[in-house]
Design a protein around this motif. Structure first.
Motif, PDB file in Angstrom:
ATOM      1  N   VAL A 190       0.718  -1.352  -0.121  1.00  0.00           N
ATOM      2  CA  VAL A 190       0.284  -0.098   0.016  1.00  0.00           C
ATOM      3  C   VAL A 190       0.840   1.343  -0.599  1.00  0.00           C
ATOM      4  N   ALA A 191       0.506   2.820  -0.291  1.00  0.00           N
ATOM      5  CA  ALA A 191       0.950   3.516  -0.050  1.00  0.00           C
ATOM      6  C   ALA A 191       1.366   4.112   1.070  1.00  0.00           C
TER       7      ALA A 191
ATOM      8  N   ALA B  22       5.040   7.628  -3.008  1.00  0.00           N
ATOM      9  CA  ALA B  22       5.615   8.540  -2.591  1.00  0.00           C
ATOM     10  C   ALA B  22       6.142   9.265  -3.618  1.00  0.00           C
ATOM     11  N   GLY B  23       6.225   9.477  -4.654  1.00  0.00           N
ATOM     12  CA  GLY B  23       5.939   9.897  -5.953  1.00  0.00           C
ATOM     13  C   GLY B  23       7.879   9.900  -6.116  1.00  0.00           C
ATOM     14  N   GLN B  24       8.646   9.443  -5.369  1.00  0.00           N
ATOM     15  CA  GLN B  24       9.972   8.567  -6.236  1.00  0.00           C
ATOM     16  C   GLN B  24      10.125   7.766  -7.382  1.00  0.00           C
TER      17      GLN B  24
ATOM     18  N   LEU C 285       2.231  -1.117  -9.121  1.00  0.00           N
ATOM     19  CA  LEU C 285       2.966  -1.421  -8.187  1.00  0.00           C
ATOM     20  C   LEU C 285       1.962  -1.917  -6.535  1.00  0.00           C
ATOM     21  N   THR C 286       0.817  -0.935  -7.058  1.00  0.00           N
ATOM     22  CA  THR C 286       0.389  -1.156  -5.576  1.00  0.00           C
ATOM     23  C   THR C 286      -0.894  -2.651  -5.144  1.00  0.00           C
ATOM     24  N   GLY C 287      -0.303  -3.293  -4.342  1.00  0.00           N
ATOM     25  CA  GLY C 287      -0.757  -4.678  -4.169  1.00  0.00           C
ATOM     26  C   GLY C 287      -0.009  -5.853  -4.328  1.00  0.00           C
TER      27      GLY C 287
ATOM     28  N   VAL D  86       8.505  -6.410   0.996  1.00  0.00           N
ATOM     29  CA  VAL D  86       7.312  -5.298   0.446  1.00  0.00           C
ATOM     30  C   VAL D  86       7.701  -5.385   2.322  1.00  0.00           C
ATOM     31  N   GLY D  87       7.514  -4.125   2.765  1.00  0.00           N
ATOM     32  CA  GLY D  87       7.607  -3.762   4.223  1.00  0.00           C
ATOM     33  C   GLY D  87       8.619  -3.824   4.305  1.00  0.00           C
ATOM     34  N   ARG D  88       9.039  -3.579   6.024  1.00  0.00           N
ATOM     35  CA  ARG D  88      10.073  -3.523   6.382  1.00  0.00           C
ATOM     36  C   ARG D  88      10.300  -5.121   7.426  1.00  0.00           C
TER      37      ARG D  88
END
Length: 182
Positions: free
Chosen positions: A92-93, A128-130, A139-141, A180-182
């Motif tokens: 997710v964003a 984040a617009g990077q 890449l959402t989801g 995905v995530g930390r």
């Protein structure tokens, strides 16, 4: 060969303001047939390509072989298709992602960039617009361990060109979600 930071990173031409309805889902997205090709000097076939027209070989973690057909035109909408389904929650964003990728340009069917070749995945914060809009949307989801095909039309990539990408170029990515995530 250019690095992803230069290819899909900041510097999102005016296309960043343009969004496409339905982008970011795990389902394939296609639009109505078109009579003109996008990017390059190819001749129109009168039919837009779908995900199944682009051939990808290789498994998760391996540098893919991407084959772009001559039998159809580049799509005008973002196409997202999981080639290998991962596990866990979808991205997710605001989440950090670590991705491997290979980029082939539609017009010349050549690899423009590859983190697989460098042996170093690329980190970003989703939404984040990077990166180019096609990555933030596409890449959402995505789940960790997924291999995802993204076919990014010019309005969600570099539009009029830049960072080594020709004007009106359609970009074809095969991405591996390393984390995905930390």
């Amino acid at each position: 060969m250019h690095s992803l930071g230069r290819i899909i990173g900041i510097g999102l031409v005016a296309a960043a303001a343009i969004t496409t309805a339905g982008c970011g889902s795990d389902a394939d997205s296609t639009s109505a047939p078109s009579s003109s090709a996008t990017g390059g000097t190819s001749t129109s076939t009168g039919r837009e390509c779908i995900a199944e027209d682009v051939k990808v070989s290789g498994g998760f973690g391996e540098a893919p072989e991407i084959t772009i057909p001559d039998s159809c035109d580049p799509p005008k909408s973002l196409i997202v298709k999981d080639l290998v389904t991962g596990s866990g929650p979808g991205a997710v964003a605001g989440q950090p992602l670590t991705m491997n990728y290979e980029l082939v340009t539609w017009s010349d069917k050549q690899v423009l960039d590859s983190s697989f070749e460098r042996g170093k995945p690329f980190g970003l914060t989703l939404g984040a617009g990077q990166v180019i809009q096609g990555w933030d949307d596409g890449l959402t989801g995505v789940q960790q361990g997924s291999r995802r095909l993204l076919i990014v039309p010019p309005n969600l990539g570099y539009g009029e060109g830049g960072n080594g990408v020709a004007p009106n170029e359609t970009l074809v990515f095969v991405t591996d979600a390393v984390q995905v995530g930390r």
